[in-house]
Scaffold this motif. Sequence first.
Motif, PDB file in Angstrom:
ATOM      1  N   SER A  71      -4.611 -12.595   5.364  1.00  0.00           N
ATOM      2  CA  SER A  71      -3.424 -12.717   4.509  1.00  0.00           C
ATOM      3  C   SER A  71      -3.602 -13.769   3.417  1.00  0.00           C
ATOM      4  CB  SER A  71      -2.185 -13.035   5.358  1.00  0.00           C
ATOM      5  OG  SER A  71      -2.335 -14.278   6.028  1.00  0.00           O
ATOM      6  N   GLU A  72      -4.373 -14.822   3.653  1.00  0.00           N
ATOM      7  CA  GLU A  72      -4.573 -15.848   2.635  1.00  0.00           C
ATOM      8  C   GLU A  72      -5.614 -15.444   1.601  1.00  0.00           C
ATOM      9  OE1 GLU A  72      -5.350 -19.640   4.347  1.00  0.00           O
ATOM     10  OE2 GLU A  72      -3.381 -19.781   5.327  1.00  0.00           O
ATOM     11  N   ARG A  73      -6.309 -14.348   1.842  1.00  0.00           N
ATOM     12  CA  ARG A  73      -7.354 -13.895   0.911  1.00  0.00           C
ATOM     13  C   ARG A  73      -6.838 -12.855  -0.077  1.00  0.00           C
ATOM     14  NH1 ARG A  73     -12.748 -14.650   2.710  1.00  0.00           N
ATOM     15  NH2 ARG A  73     -13.390 -12.535   2.104  1.00  0.00           N
ATOM     16  N   HIS A  74      -5.580 -12.373   0.134  1.00  0.00           N
ATOM     17  CA  HIS A  74      -5.072 -11.289  -0.711  1.00  0.00           C
ATOM     18  C   HIS A  74      -3.578 -11.460  -0.942  1.00  0.00           C
ATOM     19  CE1 HIS A  74      -8.848  -9.074  -0.268  1.00  0.00           C
ATOM     20  NE2 HIS A  74      -8.807  -9.441   1.004  1.00  0.00           N
ATOM     21  N   TRP A  75      -3.153 -11.115  -2.155  1.00  0.00           N
ATOM     22  CA  TRP A  75      -1.734 -11.054  -2.472  1.00  0.00           C
ATOM     23  C   TRP A  75      -1.139  -9.764  -1.916  1.00  0.00           C
ATOM     24  CZ3 TRP A  75      -1.981 -12.458  -8.388  1.00  0.00           C
ATOM     25  CH2 TRP A  75      -1.943 -13.852  -8.531  1.00  0.00           C
ATOM     26  N   GLN A  76       0.106  -9.850  -1.498  1.00  0.00           N
ATOM     27  CA  GLN A  76       0.889  -8.670  -1.144  1.00  0.00           C
ATOM     28  C   GLN A  76       0.168  -7.794  -0.118  1.00  0.00           C
ATOM     29  OE1 GLN A  76       1.507  -6.797  -4.972  1.00  0.00           O
ATOM     30  NE2 GLN A  76       3.107  -8.237  -5.549  1.00  0.00           N
ATOM     31  N   ILE A  77      -0.467  -8.418   0.844  1.00  0.00           N
ATOM     32  CA  ILE A  77      -1.281  -7.657   1.783  1.00  0.00           C
ATOM     33  C   ILE A  77      -0.415  -6.713   2.621  1.00  0.00           C
ATOM     34  CG2 ILE A  77      -1.234  -9.475   3.553  1.00  0.00           C
ATOM     35  CD1 ILE A  77      -4.145  -8.699   4.199  1.00  0.00           C
ATOM     36  N   GLY A  78       0.788  -7.165   2.973  1.00  0.00           N
ATOM     37  CA  GLY A  78       1.666  -6.291   3.743  1.00  0.00           C
ATOM     38  C   GLY A  78       2.069  -5.055   2.959  1.00  0.00           C
ATOM     39  N   GLN A  79       2.407  -5.252   1.697  1.00  0.00           N
ATOM     40  CA  GLN A  79       2.785  -4.117   0.856  1.00  0.00           C
ATOM     41  C   GLN A  79       1.621  -3.137   0.701  1.00  0.00           C
ATOM     42  OE1 GLN A  79       4.524  -5.165  -2.954  1.00  0.00           O
ATOM     43  NE2 GLN A  79       3.708  -3.308  -3.892  1.00  0.00           N
ATOM     44  N   ILE A  80       0.416  -3.675   0.561  1.00  0.00           N
ATOM     45  CA  ILE A  80      -0.763  -2.805   0.430  1.00  0.00           C
ATOM     46  C   ILE A  80      -0.973  -1.998   1.700  1.00  0.00           C
ATOM     47  CG2 ILE A  80      -3.270  -2.793   0.155  1.00  0.00           C
ATOM     48  CD1 ILE A  80      -2.934  -5.247  -1.661  1.00  0.00           C
ATOM     49  N   PHE A  81      -0.815  -2.640   2.860  1.00  0.00           N
ATOM     50  CA  PHE A  81      -0.955  -1.906   4.123  1.00  0.00           C
ATOM     51  C   PHE A  81       0.114  -0.818   4.240  1.00  0.00           C
ATOM     52  CE2 PHE A  81      -2.990  -5.766   6.474  1.00  0.00           C
ATOM     53  CZ  PHE A  81      -4.200  -5.507   5.839  1.00  0.00           C
ATOM     54  N   ASP A  82       1.339  -1.149   3.851  1.00  0.00           N
ATOM     55  CA  ASP A  82       2.419  -0.159   3.921  1.00  0.00           C
ATOM     56  C   ASP A  82       2.126   1.042   3.020  1.00  0.00           C
ATOM     57  OD1 ASP A  82       3.785  -1.762   5.696  1.00  0.00           O
ATOM     58  OD2 ASP A  82       5.104  -2.645   4.159  1.00  0.00           O
ATOM     59  N   GLU A  83       1.661   0.762   1.815  1.00  0.00           N
ATOM     60  CA  GLU A  83       1.354   1.856   0.887  1.00  0.00           C
ATOM     61  C   GLU A  83       0.192   2.694   1.395  1.00  0.00           C
ATOM     62  OE1 GLU A  83       0.670  -0.192  -2.758  1.00  0.00           O
ATOM     63  OE2 GLU A  83       2.817  -0.460  -3.210  1.00  0.00           O
ATOM     64  N   ARG A  84      -0.790   2.049   1.994  1.00  0.00           N
ATOM     65  CA  ARG A  84      -1.929   2.805   2.531  1.00  0.00           C
ATOM     66  C   ARG A  84      -1.493   3.678   3.700  1.00  0.00           C
ATOM     67  NH1 ARG A  84      -5.723   5.926   1.847  1.00  0.00           N
ATOM     68  NH2 ARG A  84      -7.686   5.620   2.923  1.00  0.00           N
ATOM     69  N   PHE A  85      -0.578   3.164   4.546  1.00  0.00           N
ATOM     70  CA  PHE A  85      -0.041   4.007   5.613  1.00  0.00           C
ATOM     71  C   PHE A  85       0.652   5.229   5.029  1.00  0.00           C
ATOM     72  CE2 PHE A  85       3.808   5.336   7.843  1.00  0.00           C
ATOM     73  CZ  PHE A  85       3.233   5.880   8.987  1.00  0.00           C
ATOM     74  N   GLY A  86       1.412   5.032   3.952  1.00  0.00           N
ATOM     75  CA  GLY A  86       2.104   6.148   3.330  1.00  0.00           C
ATOM     76  C   GLY A  86       1.139   7.234   2.873  1.00  0.00           C
ATOM     77  N   GLU A  87      -0.020   6.839   2.349  1.00  0.00           N
ATOM     78  CA  GLU A  87      -1.025   7.822   1.931  1.00  0.00           C
ATOM     79  C   GLU A  87      -1.595   8.572   3.131  1.00  0.00           C
ATOM     80  OE1 GLU A  87      -2.593   5.258  -1.950  1.00  0.00           O
ATOM     81  OE2 GLU A  87      -3.835   5.443  -0.153  1.00  0.00           O
ATOM     82  N   ILE A  88      -1.875   7.829   4.209  1.00  0.00           N
ATOM     83  CA  ILE A  88      -2.420   8.466   5.412  1.00  0.00           C
ATOM     84  C   ILE A  88      -1.390   9.413   6.024  1.00  0.00           C
ATOM     85  CG2 ILE A  88      -3.276   8.043   7.753  1.00  0.00           C
ATOM     86  CD1 ILE A  88      -5.218   7.304   5.483  1.00  0.00           C
TER      87      ILE A  88
END
Length: 435
Positions: A71-88
């Motif tokens: 989480s400290e290595r990336h901005w908005q990591i939760g949002q990115i994970f959520d969006e990736r789940f949506g694609e899957i």
Amino acid sequence: MLNCRAVRSPLRILGERLAADPSRVVLRPFHLAWQENVAERTRAELLVADILALDEAAAEMELDGVWKDFSERHWQIGQIFDERFGEIAEDMTLAPESVSPVKRRLIGAYFCHEYSYAAAALMNPSIVAHPDQSGIDGDQLRFVMSMRAVGEGHISSVAFREGIVGPAGDFALWPQSGHAMAAVPDDRHRLGPDDATMVHRQPDSAISNSVLFPVTEAQRNGLEDLRLVQFTHDDGSSEYLGTYTAYSGHAIRSELLRTRDFASFCLEPLAGRAARNKGMALFPRKVGGKYLIVGRQDGKNITLLSSSELTRWDDEGTPLLTPQFPWEFVQMGNCGSPIECDAGWILFTHGVGAMRKYSLGAALLDRDDPSRVLGRTACPILSAADSDREGYVPNVVYTCGALAVGREIFIPYGISDSAIGFASATIDDLLNLMV
């Protein structure tokens, strides 16, 4: 014969260097492709099934571990994970409401990975005036520089860096103060092989922290050697255009990047017979009512092409510059879009000589009829020397574009396909060197 070793170059080499940096990472989609089908189910389906089978406490523990690591290595990591789940979920026709928020985010994490986009090389820059010139002194110019970044698998992407340049090539690069973020396609579905693709940088990501990755099958193995130019249309409006090579892994084609603000980008294939080749560079305005491009249609000479359409190039063109001096006998090519000045169009070139050594030169084209060559440098203005000869591809200097700042030209350039250096020269010094 002229002894080029005795001729003094008009370029001033500036001190700063940019090098490959494995610490610059972005989150990218992770795809399971090898041995795709297992027991009549895809590996992706099996992975999702394993995650869904976890009890909620175990899923929370796994997600907590991911959060602590990344989480400290990336901005908005939760949002990115959520969006990736949506694609899957969309690909698998999985009902999102049937999955807990924790498992949605965990599935997204499993289908992402870190990618060090410039771990292998940083090279072949081009440069244009920044769309925002507010607060700049009259003798300075804010700029945007594009760079070809190469990471794992030799995949090329486009990275950016902002800065300010002033008289005599004095310049400063803006610091990369935040995490790098990949630009996002507007629509990953319903795109044909020849359709334009829209992407946008993340709203919270500065231009200097944004990276454009391949998004289509034709670009699968890289976006190579973007040649940016600030183009002025007939109505006086301005747009940033950039030709680049899309590489699929087995075929190449020329494509066009279009943007007005470096916030959203259109990536559009160029059509026509001439678009099958690499290294095309646009003039910054129409000349004689036509769009003009300099390219290398036969692999050896620099060619001038014209078209009445920006995105279609059927004209095979006419030879503009052919190798004349030993340092360019193997081949010639352009080094970005021509730069307009009072004397005409200054075109930076590259030549390849013995031992596949690359050098930079320049030519002057007639302002009203660019097919007329008014002069060219008989000797290189820049060649790889000393430690700059060492790198991923030795003995190479190369640029995809320079920028006029008053009577100076500021030139970022690639060093042996491994780093980026900077130089400057006055227009008068360049012209005085031409024969």
